[in-house]
Enzyme design. Structure first.
Site, PDB file in Angstrom:
ATOM      1  N   GLY A   1      18.004  15.835 -44.183  1.00  0.00           N
ATOM      2  CA  GLY A   1      17.096  14.945 -43.464  1.00  0.00           C
ATOM      3  C   GLY A   1      16.148  14.141 -44.322  1.00  0.00           C
TER       4      GLY A   1
ATOM      5  N   VAL B   1       9.392  18.016 -40.552  1.00  0.00           N
ATOM      6  CA  VAL B   1      10.189  17.287 -39.561  1.00  0.00           C
ATOM      7  C   VAL B   1      11.284  16.531 -40.306  1.00  0.00           C
ATOM      8  CG1 VAL B   1      10.169  15.521 -37.763  1.00  0.00           C
ATOM      9  CG2 VAL B   1       8.206  17.057 -38.003  1.00  0.00           C
ATOM     10  N   GLY B   2      12.499  16.605 -39.815  1.00  0.00           N
ATOM     11  CA  GLY B   2      13.622  15.909 -40.454  1.00  0.00           C
ATOM     12  C   GLY B   2      13.856  14.537 -39.857  1.00  0.00           C
ATOM     13  N   ASP B   3      15.017  14.012 -40.107  1.00  0.00           N
ATOM     14  CA  ASP B   3      15.365  12.653 -39.658  1.00  0.00           C
ATOM     15  C   ASP B   3      15.732  12.593 -38.176  1.00  0.00           C
ATOM     16  OD1 ASP B   3      17.633  14.273 -40.438  1.00  0.00           O
ATOM     17  OD2 ASP B   3      18.883  12.526 -40.043  1.00  0.00           O
TER      18      ASP B   3
ATOM     19  N   THR C   1      23.112  20.470 -36.774  1.00  0.00           N
ATOM     20  CA  THR C   1      22.526  19.504 -35.860  1.00  0.00           C
ATOM     21  C   THR C   1      23.608  18.924 -34.949  1.00  0.00           C
ATOM     22  OG1 THR C   1      20.797  18.984 -37.408  1.00  0.00           O
ATOM     23  CG2 THR C   1      21.457  17.202 -35.970  1.00  0.00           C
TER      24      THR C   1
END
Ligand code: ASP
Length: 310
Positions: A230, A205-207, A176
């Site tokens: 995440g 969906v991650g952070d 990321t």
């Protein structure tokens, strides 16, 4: 003029010195340097912190070395689903997108959500319709193809496992991307962009696109961009937690960032790191992993690019 500064990251993880060739290290460092220089140039020309972080993140998204934009990892379906967020700390304006495909620079789409929609967070098909309305070009899937990413996916394909791009075996590539900046007017901003986790499914969906979890900015406290596992960063509301420790407990930027990464998130079981800046231009870049691709520069200090613990 006030001190201005910028920090960037390209993911944190199991970056073992012995597993990195001199050539690879040079390639990562040069991509990070390009992003840092591009973002810094915006600040040096009295540009805004939000322009600086978008500019820096776009450079990282265009590199195949990082898990964002062009270098995004494969999902369980063999596609690329990307997430991004951007926020500025003066008026707390934010934009975010998740589960988008075919977009070269997800951070710019997040910026357009901030600028051109009444909303903060658009996801999936709706986000793609918004992109089309704003005349984004949809890149073919070949644009995002990368042999190493494909192999990473092959290792997990058909299983229930999903994996952080940067905690895989030997020669894995890492993560990321993100940027935080403080401009000459004392406004701070943060941007984060990711392809998420290899073999992710079910619209995971991650952070990274979640305001307060992987990305946050508030002139009163700090601007933060996170990288790491995440799920834990969401549960720890990491970026906002750093801000809260500064606002409610009076901790400095360095103290708050370190408390969250070295204690709070570790206790939850999360690994990773973050980059953070405050409105005085101070920078913190803690991580609890072997390394984190990162760099910083200040108007008062040359800074540099780093990978491992110093
Ligand atoms: N935090 C990102 C996610 O969970 C992954 C990363 O930092 O590489 O989607």
């Amino acid at each position: 003029m006030k001190t201005f500064s910028i920090a960037i990251h390209g993911g944190a993880g199991t970056l073992l010195k012995g597993q990195m060739t001199a050539e690879k290290e040079a390639a990562y460092k040069s991509a990070l340097q390009d992003a840092l220089d591009a973002g810094y140039a915006v600040l040096a020309e009295k540009g805004s912190s939000i322009d600086a972080v978008e500019t820096a993140v776009k450079v990282l998204e265009d590199s195949p070395l990082f898990n964002a934009g062009k270098g995004s990892v494969f999902t369980a379906e063999g596609t690329h689903e990307m997430d991004a967020a951007i926020m500025e700390g003066k008026e707390l304006k934010a934009g975010a997108v998740s589960l988008i495909t075919g977009i070269k620079n997800p951070v710019s789409l997040a910026r357009d959500v901030l600028e051109k929609s009444e909303h903060v967070f658009l996801a999936g098909e709706g986000a793609m319709r918004f992109a089309e309305q704003n005349t984004y070009k949809i890149e073919p899937s070949e644009y995002f193809y990368d042999e190493l990413r494909y192999q990473q996916w092959q290792d997990l394909k058909g299983s229930d496992a999903f994996q952080l791009d940067h905690s895989v075996k030997k020669d894995s590539k890492f993560g990321t991307v993100g940027a935080v900046a403080c401009d000459a007017f004392g406004t701070i901003a943060a941007a984060t962009s990711t392809g998420g986790m290899t073999n992710k499914k079910w619209g995971r969906v991650g952070d990274s696109p979640m305001i307060g979890a992987g990305n946050y900015a508030n002139n009163k406290t700090c601007a933060v961009s996170c990288t790491g596992s995440g799920e834990f960063f969401i549960r720890g509301v990491v970026a906002y937690d750093v801000s809260c420790l500064m606002e409610y407990k009076g901790l400095s930027l360095a103290e708050a960032a370190s408390e969250v990464i070295q204690h709070r998130i570790l206790k939850l079981g999360g690994d990773g790191g973050l980059i953070a800046v405050d409105a005085q231009g101070n920078i913190a870049m803690p991580f609890n992993t072997e390394g984190m691709y990162r760099g910083f520069r200040k108007s008062t200090e040359e800074g540099g690019i780093m990978i491992y613990k110093q």
